[in-house]
Design a protein around this motif. Structure first.
Motif, short mmCIF file in Angstrom:
data_model
loop_
_atom_site.label_atom_id
_atom_site.label_comp_id
_atom_site.label_asym_id
_atom_site.label_seq_id
_atom_site.Cartn_x
_atom_site.Cartn_y
_atom_site.Cartn_z
N ASN A 221 -39.34 -2.40 -20.61
CA ASN A 221 -40.08 -3.48 -19.94
C ASN A 221 -39.14 -4.40 -19.18
OD1 ASN A 221 -41.12 -6.54 -20.21
ND2 ASN A 221 -42.90 -5.18 -20.00
N GLU A 222 -38.04 -4.76 -19.82
CA GLU A 222 -37.08 -5.68 -19.20
C GLU A 222 -35.74 -5.57 -19.90
OE1 GLU A 222 -36.64 -10.44 -18.01
OE2 GLU A 222 -38.34 -9.75 -19.24
N HIS A 227 -30.28 -8.51 -24.88
CA HIS A 227 -31.44 -7.86 -25.50
C HIS A 227 -32.05 -6.87 -24.52
CE1 HIS A 227 -31.07 -11.61 -27.84
NE2 HIS A 227 -31.63 -10.93 -28.84
N ILE A 228 -32.99 -6.09 -25.05
CA ILE A 228 -33.82 -5.24 -24.21
C ILE A 228 -35.23 -5.29 -24.78
CG2 ILE A 228 -33.25 -3.14 -25.52
CD1 ILE A 228 -33.47 -1.59 -22.86
N ILE A 229 -36.21 -5.34 -23.88
CA ILE A 229 -37.61 -5.41 -24.29
C ILE A 229 -38.27 -4.07 -23.95
CG2 ILE A 229 -39.82 -6.60 -24.02
CD1 ILE A 229 -38.23 -9.10 -23.24
N LYS A 236 -44.88 -4.83 -27.63
CA LYS A 236 -43.57 -4.96 -27.04
C LYS A 236 -42.54 -5.25 -28.14
CE LYS A 236 -44.94 -6.59 -22.46
NZ LYS A 236 -44.86 -7.69 -21.46
N ARG A 238 -38.52 -6.27 -29.00
CA ARG A 238 -37.29 -6.89 -28.48
C ARG A 238 -36.15 -6.56 -29.44
NH1 ARG A 238 -36.42 -11.99 -25.52
NH2 ARG A 238 -34.37 -12.87 -26.05
N GLU A 240 -31.71 -6.37 -30.05
CA GLU A 240 -30.38 -6.73 -29.57
C GLU A 240 -29.75 -5.52 -28.90
OE1 GLU A 240 -27.68 -8.64 -32.18
OE2 GLU A 240 -29.24 -9.83 -33.17
N ASN A 241 -28.96 -5.80 -27.85
CA ASN A 241 -28.42 -4.67 -27.08
C ASN A 241 -27.18 -5.10 -26.31
OD1 ASN A 241 -28.83 -3.49 -23.94
ND2 ASN A 241 -28.59 -1.98 -25.56
#
Length: 325
Positions: A221-222, A227-229, A236, A238, A240-241
């Motif tokens: 998504n984003e 982070h990455i969603i 959705k 979320r 950590e990334n």
């Protein structure tokens, strides 16, 4: 401005095969490659192993000896490099072709370094240079890459791998084994059947035991700096990334093909127009060779089934010369 009987655009395995065949038939030829010898293979992951066996990657009957039945990237680089050097193939490296124009019966080829003319042209440019983007916010962040090289870089990092192709699966497994915390985002409900048969059980087992996390039926998504969603069927998510490898495939340079006048199909496949008996495009004297012939169907043509293009094209060129004389 130097003139050639034939100019080959692209110095990959099929472009080299075209050069070998042209040389054997006495044609004055030149291969122009924008990077090093077999540029696409050079940019493959360091530890990549081919799906094909070594004999299926051979060109012009020159034996390809590898340590295992299925060779690795470094062995392929050695094989094709030795063919070029030992056969004194006429190739210009690190020279990008900008335009190809035909006036009367002559092709005018303009590169970043100089100009040429030729009676015939072969386009054998492959498809590895333009990645398929996922088109989400944050895709342009420095943490995101569409190419994967070495797993060492991702040790002790939270890595998301987008996709479930051979390249995505290889990256996930290698990075996990070098100490990365790997999560895969897969649009489909499972790992696909096109994944190398000896690798598929490995990735499935690592997922089953929880060593590699995976979100099936999911998309990105984003992408945020830390982070990455992810869009999952339920909600959705979320997470950590640190880094994202968006290994969602690559596409031929259609803009270049259209700019030089090659017709493409109107559908999403964008198949270029050519005669499958001669490989000649809609432009007389301009031929297509290798994976470029498949348009968006980049899984159709490989080295093993397109190396015949070289002999087919050169045979047609020689027969046309004979009929004119």
């Amino acid at each position: 401005m130097k003139h050639y009987d034939l100019i080959v655009i692209g110095g990959g395995p099929i472009g080299i095969a075209c050069g070998l065949e042209a040389k054997k038939n006495g044609l004055n030829y030149l291969i122009i490659e924008k990077g090093p010898i077999v540029n696409s293979l050079f940019n493959y992951p360091i530890n990549m192993q081919f799906f094909s066996s070594s004999e299926k990657l051979e060109i012009d009957g020159i034996p390809f000896i590898s340590n295992e039945a299925k060779p690795k990237r470094n062995e392929a680089l050695e094989y094709y490099r030795r063919i070029v050097t030992s056969n004194d193939i006429n190739i210009h490296l690190f020279e990008k072709v900008n335009t190809v124009k035909k006036e009367n019966k002559t092709f005018f080829i303009d590169t970043e370094k100089q100009n040429y003319t030729a009676n015939q042209v072969i386009v054998a440019t492959g498809f590895y240079d333009i990645p398929n983007t996922i088109n989400v916010p944050g895709e342009d962040l420095p943490k995101v890459s569409h190419y994967y090289k070495d797993p060492h870089f991702f040790a002790k990092q939270k890595l998301v791998v987008v996709g479930a192709s051979n390249s995505a699966v290889d990256a996930a497994l290698e990075c996990y084994r070098k100490g990365a915390d790997v999560t895969m985002i897969v649009r489909s409900p499972e790992i696909g059947n096109r994944v190398k048969y000896w690798v598929k059980p490995d990735i499935e087992n690592r997922i089953s035991e929880g060593s590699i996390n995976v979100f099936f039926n999911s998309t990105v998504n984003e992408i945020l700096p830390q982070h990455i969603i992810i869009n999952t069927p339920e909600e959705k998510v979320r997470i950590e990334n640190d880094y994202v490898l968006a290994l969602t495939g690559y596409t031929p340079n259609f803009d270049f093909l259209q700019k030089i006048g090659i017709q493409l199909s109107d559908d999403e496949k964008k198949h270029p127009k050519y005669d499958d008996q001669t490989m000649e495009s809609n432009i007389s004297g301009l031929y297509l060779a290798g994976v470029i012939c498949g348009g968006m169907d980049t899984h159709v043509w490989f080295i093993e089934n397109s190396r015949i293009h070289a002999k087919t094209i050169i045979k047609h060129i020689i027969s046309n010369q004979s009929s004119v004389s």
